[in-house]
Design a protein around this motif. Sequence first.
Motif: not given
Length: 748
Positions: A344-349, A355-359, A381-392
Amino acid sequence: MSTQTEDTDTGNDAPLVVENVDVDVDPIEANRRLFEGSGANVVAVAAMLYAMFHMAALNGLSISNMTGGVVDIGFLPSFPLETWNFRIVHIAGALALGFTLYGARSFAESARDETHTLRYIAYILMMPAIVSLAAAISFQMEIASGVMWNGMDARIRFNETWWFGVPLLVATVGGIVASWFHKRQRHGFSAPDLVLLVCAVAVATYLITIFGTLMRNSTGTPFAPIGMSLAAIAGSLLIMELTRRVAGLALVIISVVFLIYVFVGHYLPGFLNSPRISWQRFFSQVYTDAGILGPTTAVSSTYIILFIIFAAFLQSSRVGEYFVNFAFATAGRSRGGPAKVSIFASGLMGMINGTSAGNVVATGSLTIPLMKRVGYNRRTSGAIEAAASTGGQIMPPIMGAGAFIMAEITGIPYVEISLAAIIPAILYFLSIFFMVDFEAAKLGMRGMRSDQLPKLGDLMRKVFLFLPIIILIAALFMGYSVIRAGTLATASAAVVSWLTPYRMGLFSIGKAFETAGIMSIQIIAVCACAGIIVGVISLTGVGARFSSLLLGLAGFSQLLALFFAMCIAIMLGMGMPTTAAYAVAASVVAPGLVNLGIPQLTAHFFVFYFAVVSAITPPVALASYAAAGISGANPMETSIASFKIGIAAFVVPFMFFYSSAMLMQGTWFEIAHVFVSAAAGIFLLASGVQGWFFGPVAAWLRVVLIAGALAMIAGGFVTDAVGLAVAILAFVVQKRIVRPTDLVRGSD
């Protein structure tokens, strides 16, 4: 609750502090200088004025278009500002700030470690840099006095070569090389980088002078002044060097390969063969709207920097912190809570972040440790954050600025692009949610306790903090221009801050502009560098020949042509921020897809999605590598895991081809049907990949589930029936036939 022994943190029942999180503080890059005293004040004011200039230009000025007309893009009294000049200043300002702030190498630990000899060499290099700047100013004075500037005039050619071009190149090349070896303490200015700053100003001064005359129409002809080509060479070197400092080598290497292609393409066989192009002709055109000043810089100088300013205001008003706390309060109690919060948070931000990496770095510093605390291993843990931030980056209405670039390139209205992105974005995040939920179910996870979470009631009393986002979306869909909507949303962020303890006064507003100026450097550099590649593609015609290749493949199979286009888009995007990755892929791949008969919107969305997911695609997955740095996991293992979690993003684009209703192109019944069908298919796909379908799944049944998922994703009534039958069969097998011992033996 079951726990893992593989690299998970212990102490899951310890209190987790998520209130007063500070996701709004930007991490400091390893090569960013940290000035002190008056130096810090000078840089802060420069960054603030740079961002304020753009906000003023976009709202109080008019920018004349390429044909000489005036386009009013703001809503305050107009003052004419020519488009090319605006973009030249935009790039020059980023170069000046970038070379001031970002070092070319590691910093000296003490004064004894500094390389004083190179400082003196830089002082010598400053002389030709100043000479070139003075020459550019003198050219401006001559033209203003009525001298007719002509690239064929021997005197002008001599002056441009020996008083401007050669000193500029000597200072530029010398400054870049000296900066690689010069060591300076982190709090001090670097002499070689100050040389590069002057060179950036000299390039901008010359180009504004020349493009302000009729000589603009001479680019690519023998009448073009040689100074154009020499300035473009120096400008390209400066852009690539700054890109290396702020975004790594990947984009620079690709740019160099494309530049080499310009001059060796006529030796290559097949579709790679290109006409012979002289260096002077090419470089006289590359620093125009056919290249560096083209679509990528057009978007970075307007929409991207506007939303960077918006993000900085959200940061200053602490709205980002509220987003994350709200996500914890609403999703934290479900199983695997922090992972769902990350979605939720990574998608919104990430929607706002370019940039995905910046998020990943911004939100992952909070969510990744919490995921590890509740039982996810480091890799997951890292994979979930990376996938969510990329989805943003695919989340409307902003899509990490991708929607604006697509509108600029295609001419399709922004609102239409934003609407078309809704269903694919929902499907992507549904897929990640299912993958995360099934992983939590397999591990027997619980959610977080109430005393570990922010109080939802307290947060609901601050729901007005969502107002800037609501105003942005509402203004866009009410028909306001993107610039007006973004400006209103930015102003509202300052207004709502007065209802919180973090009120934005004049100092805070100035600080927000300063932050925006610094945040913008990376994306402006990569957009300008991507413009070099776009210029090569445009001026050599390789894009058209690539289209012919796709047409040839389509003669055998359209699916094969699409698969090939997917691979090229991913490879072009590896190691690059989303905006640059899409801009390059759109120039190479999208025209070929359009020539196959695919609608323009579908073709560009196809390319855009694969440019986005290149951030989680091995072997060069920047978002995954950034997440691995926080989680402490192996980067390659993390990238493979994030590829698995984001697997739906590799399937959804093919759905665009088979069903245009996926992009809101069709009747409401067709749109509803394809959405429900695809959502069910995504559920089956996640079940098959994770091996969980109302319980552990045997290996053979996982294959069946994936086959059923692909059938439902196709979007036809017959294939939907097949997929539904597979789901029913799997459910019956799970509940009625297979014994628990069989399930244990067949599961992972």
